[in-house]
Design an enzyme around this catalytic site. Sequence first.
Site, mmCIF file in Angstrom:
data_model
loop_
_atom_site.group_PDB
_atom_site.id
_atom_site.type_symbol
_atom_site.label_atom_id
_atom_site.label_comp_id
_atom_site.label_asym_id
_atom_site.label_seq_id
_atom_site.Cartn_x
_atom_site.Cartn_y
_atom_site.Cartn_z
ATOM 1 N N LYS A 1 0.850 -1.205 0.000
ATOM 2 C CA LYS A 1 0.000 0.000 0.000
ATOM 3 C C LYS A 1 0.876 1.241 0.000
ATOM 4 C CE LYS A 1 -3.947 1.934 2.589
ATOM 5 N NZ LYS A 1 -4.779 1.779 3.802
ATOM 6 N N SER B 1 -9.697 1.692 2.835
ATOM 7 C CA SER B 1 -8.862 2.471 1.951
ATOM 8 C C SER B 1 -7.817 1.648 1.181
ATOM 9 C CB SER B 1 -8.163 3.564 2.753
ATOM 10 O OG SER B 1 -7.248 2.997 3.667
ATOM 11 N N SER C 1 -9.763 -0.470 7.027
ATOM 12 C CA SER C 1 -9.174 -0.289 5.693
ATOM 13 C C SER C 1 -8.496 -1.518 5.085
ATOM 14 C CB SER C 1 -8.189 0.876 5.708
ATOM 15 O OG SER C 1 -8.885 2.086 5.722
#
Lengths: 486, 98
Positions: free
Chosen positions: A81, A156, A180
């Site tokens: 990420k 997210s 997330s």
Amino acid sequence: MNRLYELPAWRAAEQIRCGELSAEEYVAHLLDRIGEVEPRVRAFITLLDRENLLGQARLIDKRVKAGEKLGRLAGIPIAVKDNICTLGVRTTCASRMLENYVPPYDATVVERLKAEDAILLGKTNMDEFAMGTSTETSYFGPTRNPWNLERVPGGSSGGSAAAVASGMTPLALGSDTGGSIRCPASFCGVVGLKPTYGLVSRYGLVAYANSLEQIGPITFNVRDCSLLLSIIAGRDPKDATTINAEESYEASGGSLKGFRIGLVRELLGEGTHPAVLEAVHRFAGKLEEAGAELGEVSLPILEYALPAYYIIAMSEASSNLARYDGIRYGFRAEGEGLDWSREFSLTRSLGFGEEVKRRIILGTYALSAGYFDRFFLKAVKAATLIRRSLLEAFKNYTLLLAPTMPIPPFKLGEKIRDPLALYLCDVDTVPVNLAGVPAISLPAGFHEGLPLGAQLIGPPLGEQTLLKAAASYEEVSPESFRRPPI
Amino acid sequence: MKGEKHISREEVEHVAWLARIELSEEEKELYTQQFNQILAYFSKLAELETEDVPPELHVVNLVNVCREDKAGKPLSVEEALKNAPKRRGEYFEAPRIL
């Protein structure tokens, strides 16, 4: 095998280490898969150069041939990420503010992956500074759900989950502040684990709300999840909140005799989509089939989890993101002769997107004189009550079970104009972060061709128990672990 | 709670200034309206009794750990300045303060 990308990472690593599979062939195959689906899914912000990746893979093959003993992730590509710092590879947090930021160091988790001979494949798309539930707030544009390109992948960590689901990478890292990791895992039909607070080092994770967030694995199967957790977990002198981890985590599976599973009544009420309810009950049935005993637990305090979470997260964000002043790194607004405050304000006005500004300003408000007691302090006290209430529940239950998301994946653009509606989607995930306990989201079936998810929630440091139950569920539910038709 | 005014446009402007974020006229309008909705929802917390509840933050009890006080390898000046949008020689260039 012409669908080599479906090979579990643990098995690919085993085969590469004994020379049965060439790392170069494996990496080339995944790069071809990326070439095929990435133009439609858009899971990555940055992909490493093909020649560089193949070069690293060839080096792995060479070391295998030379008889060297390689790491547990020998030759396995991993997507990280884009809020996790990678030495020499830009780390943007999906924000204009960090569009060109190239970290001079690796996050501890990245260092540990490299020490096991994993190959950093690229950096995945996300909501800007991890603030969102749909990956639509990214400065670089949204990622699409590989199951249906009109739908969001969740957020997210939407890029990480979409990349794993569509077979572009067998492994990914996400971060989970209020869901997330678990939300996109649920929306994309993959496995996502949020560890106990402190189990995984946050050194090199760009801070959003430090008291809530953890880095964790996103994978296609439970055994890969255990392997990845074994590698990233454990004490780190660079993160004072870290604690000791198990030597390794096993996805042992088998009988769940002696397990008591508590369905959380408050997370199965109105507002939950009927297909999600059905999926969670079907999930519970599978656990029962594996030998577990079911019960229902009531936690009325959870009614306060969502406002408490948002107040704490926004307050911490307002403090953490104060560092973006455009001086030492990041975007800087052009302006001649502006004084510090004007230039600072203009830099932040242009460098941050709408949702990030909303959270910073609301967080500043919740911490300001006259409102601190009413909002921030009250929220932290509510978190104490939520944690106590969950710990109490674990006296009677081995694990708790709840939906991951109250609804199936929604359409791009459907909710983004209504922040509160989007916040409400996090109602099932945030209690876990407030309590600091671990939880794993698992695929729980489909509704109109879209994946649904359920989460098992464990007591502090209950990862081993969570993974055992997850593996048992996986054994009896192969129909839920499917690849999207893309 | 619905319809009650929690925050005025002037307060939004003031808090945004405290956070050093310049807002456009449209943003002031949009945020004032959205913040009122969001704060109305947050005020639900007021009904929760927390008189004797301590504000605790960690689920796992942390203990003090000491390490040897040994210097590590610092970033070089070049590495530290590499990401600076403006530099002058070996320094970050900041806006005027006085």
